[in-house]
Scaffold this active site. Structure first.
Site, PDB file in Angstrom:
ATOM      1  CB  SER A 212     -25.488  -3.908 -17.369  1.00  0.00           C
ATOM      2  OG  SER A 212     -25.786  -2.592 -17.763  1.00  0.00           O
TER       3      SER A 212
HETATM    4  N1  SAH Z   1     -22.516   0.744 -18.527  1.00  0.00           N
HETATM    5  C1  SAH Z   1     -22.780   0.862 -17.108  1.00  0.00           C
HETATM    6  C2  SAH Z   1     -24.262   0.745 -16.821  1.00  0.00           C
HETATM    7  C3  SAH Z   1     -24.698   1.832 -15.910  1.00  0.00           C
HETATM    8  S1  SAH Z   1     -26.452   2.073 -15.749  1.00  0.00           S
HETATM    9  C4  SAH Z   1     -21.973  -0.141 -16.319  1.00  0.00           C
HETATM   10  O1  SAH Z   1     -21.332  -1.012 -16.928  1.00  0.00           O
HETATM   11  O2  SAH Z   1     -21.921  -0.035 -15.091  1.00  0.00           O
HETATM   12  C5  SAH Z   1     -26.754   3.353 -16.936  1.00  0.00           C
HETATM   13  C6  SAH Z   1     -25.985   4.633 -16.756  1.00  0.00           C
HETATM   14  O3  SAH Z   1     -26.474   5.562 -17.738  1.00  0.00           O
HETATM   15  C7  SAH Z   1     -26.173   5.325 -15.408  1.00  0.00           C
HETATM   16  O4  SAH Z   1     -24.918   5.528 -14.826  1.00  0.00           O
HETATM   17  C8  SAH Z   1     -26.855   6.641 -15.761  1.00  0.00           C
HETATM   18  O5  SAH Z   1     -26.485   7.713 -14.925  1.00  0.00           O
HETATM   19  C9  SAH Z   1     -26.389   6.858 -17.193  1.00  0.00           C
HETATM   20  N2  SAH Z   1     -27.225   7.762 -18.005  1.00  0.00           N
HETATM   21  C10 SAH Z   1     -28.570   7.919 -17.996  1.00  0.00           C
HETATM   22  N3  SAH Z   1     -28.945   8.849 -18.901  1.00  0.00           N
HETATM   23  C11 SAH Z   1     -27.800   9.281 -19.515  1.00  0.00           C
HETATM   24  C12 SAH Z   1     -27.530  10.244 -20.537  1.00  0.00           C
HETATM   25  N4  SAH Z   1     -28.485  10.958 -21.121  1.00  0.00           N
HETATM   26  N5  SAH Z   1     -26.241  10.434 -20.908  1.00  0.00           N
HETATM   27  C13 SAH Z   1     -25.225   9.717 -20.323  1.00  0.00           C
HETATM   28  N6  SAH Z   1     -25.424   8.800 -19.347  1.00  0.00           N
HETATM   29  C14 SAH Z   1     -26.700   8.581 -18.953  1.00  0.00           C
END
Ligand code: SAH
Length: 219
Positions: free
Chosen positions: A67
């Site tokens: 993010s």
């Molecule tokens: N908090 C992360 C942001 C990653 S982007 C960081 O600091 O890097 C969002 C993430 O949510 C992705 O890795 C994606 O695979 C995950 N995601 C999407 N749907 C999800 C679900 N139903 N349960 C858990 N993770 C999920």
């Protein structure tokens, strides 16, 4: 240069990033200090490291992104973290947001839907020596075995607020979740006032990768 090396150049760029976040309206000093402390470039692919202190989201593999720092700061501020808070994060991704919450003194539980990212980030956080409880699976149902939580943060864009997440909040707890369509969302802050009563606040203007799974979007 080693990837896990934090040089004066990196520290300087982090300070500049923190000033930029202040100008953009982030006021929570503890959150700004955590961003100033945590080397964001550790969470980047080697090829992208020079971009680590831009206020932008970047790819982390598997079509996912780390993010934007402003978004991490905004969500972390809305959570109003107190040391000792038990916080569930949906969407571990690179682990950066989870580590910021850890630095704020929270006990962090985080769940990731993509097996490759889960494996990669589990190994990486172990190498960093940061102890978080990581789960692999669909986080739209929360993590009921460890509920209830003081706070819950969702870091992917949801079509709706999953009921299970409100259920798994303590009374007085806060859920922060981006809700909207697949490309644009409003940040929704839900405060659980009682077993049956919630307060909902919204802040426009965010763009996350889609939340997948049962109460998310189809892959
Ligand atoms: N908090 C992360 C942001 C990653 S982007 C960081 O600091 O890097 C969002 C993430 O949510 C992705 O890795 C994606 O695979 C995950 N995601 C999407 N749907 C999800 C679900 N139903 N349960 C858990 N993770 C999920």
């Amino acid at each position: 240069m080693l990837k896990l090396e934090d040089t004066y150049l990196h520290k300087g760029k982090r300070k500049a990033l923190v000033s930029e976040l202040r100008i953009k309206g982030i006021q929570n000093e503890a959150v700004l200090e955590a961003i100033n402390t945590l080397p964001r470039h550790f969470f980047f692919d080697t090829a992208l490291i020079s971009h680590a202190y831009e206020d932008k989201a970047f790819p982390i593999g598997e079509g996912q992104t780390i993010s934007q720092p402003y978004t991490v700061a905004f969500q972390s501020s809305l959570l109003a973290v107190s040391p000792g808070d038990k916080i569930l994060e949906i969407g571990t991704g690179s682990g950066y947001q989870a580590c910021i919450l850890h630095l704020l003194g929270a006990k962090v539980i985080s769940i990731e839907y993509q097996k490759k990212l889960f494996d990669h980030t589990s190994r990486f956080l172990k190498r960093l020596g940061i102890q978080l409880q990581l789960f692999y699976g669909d986080g739209t149902g929360g993590v009921p075995t460890l509920a209830p939580y003081d706070k819950i943060i969702v870091t992917a864009g949801a079509p709706v607020v999953p009921d299970a997440l409100i259920q798994q909040l303590k009374i007085g707890g806060i859920l922060v979740i981006p809700v909207g369509d697949r490309t644009k969302q409003a940040m929704v802050k839900i405060t659980k006032k009682s077993a049956t009563e919630i307060l909902r606040e919204e802040f426009e203007g965010f763009a996350f990768v889609p939340l997948l799974g049962k109460d998310g979007w189809n892959a």
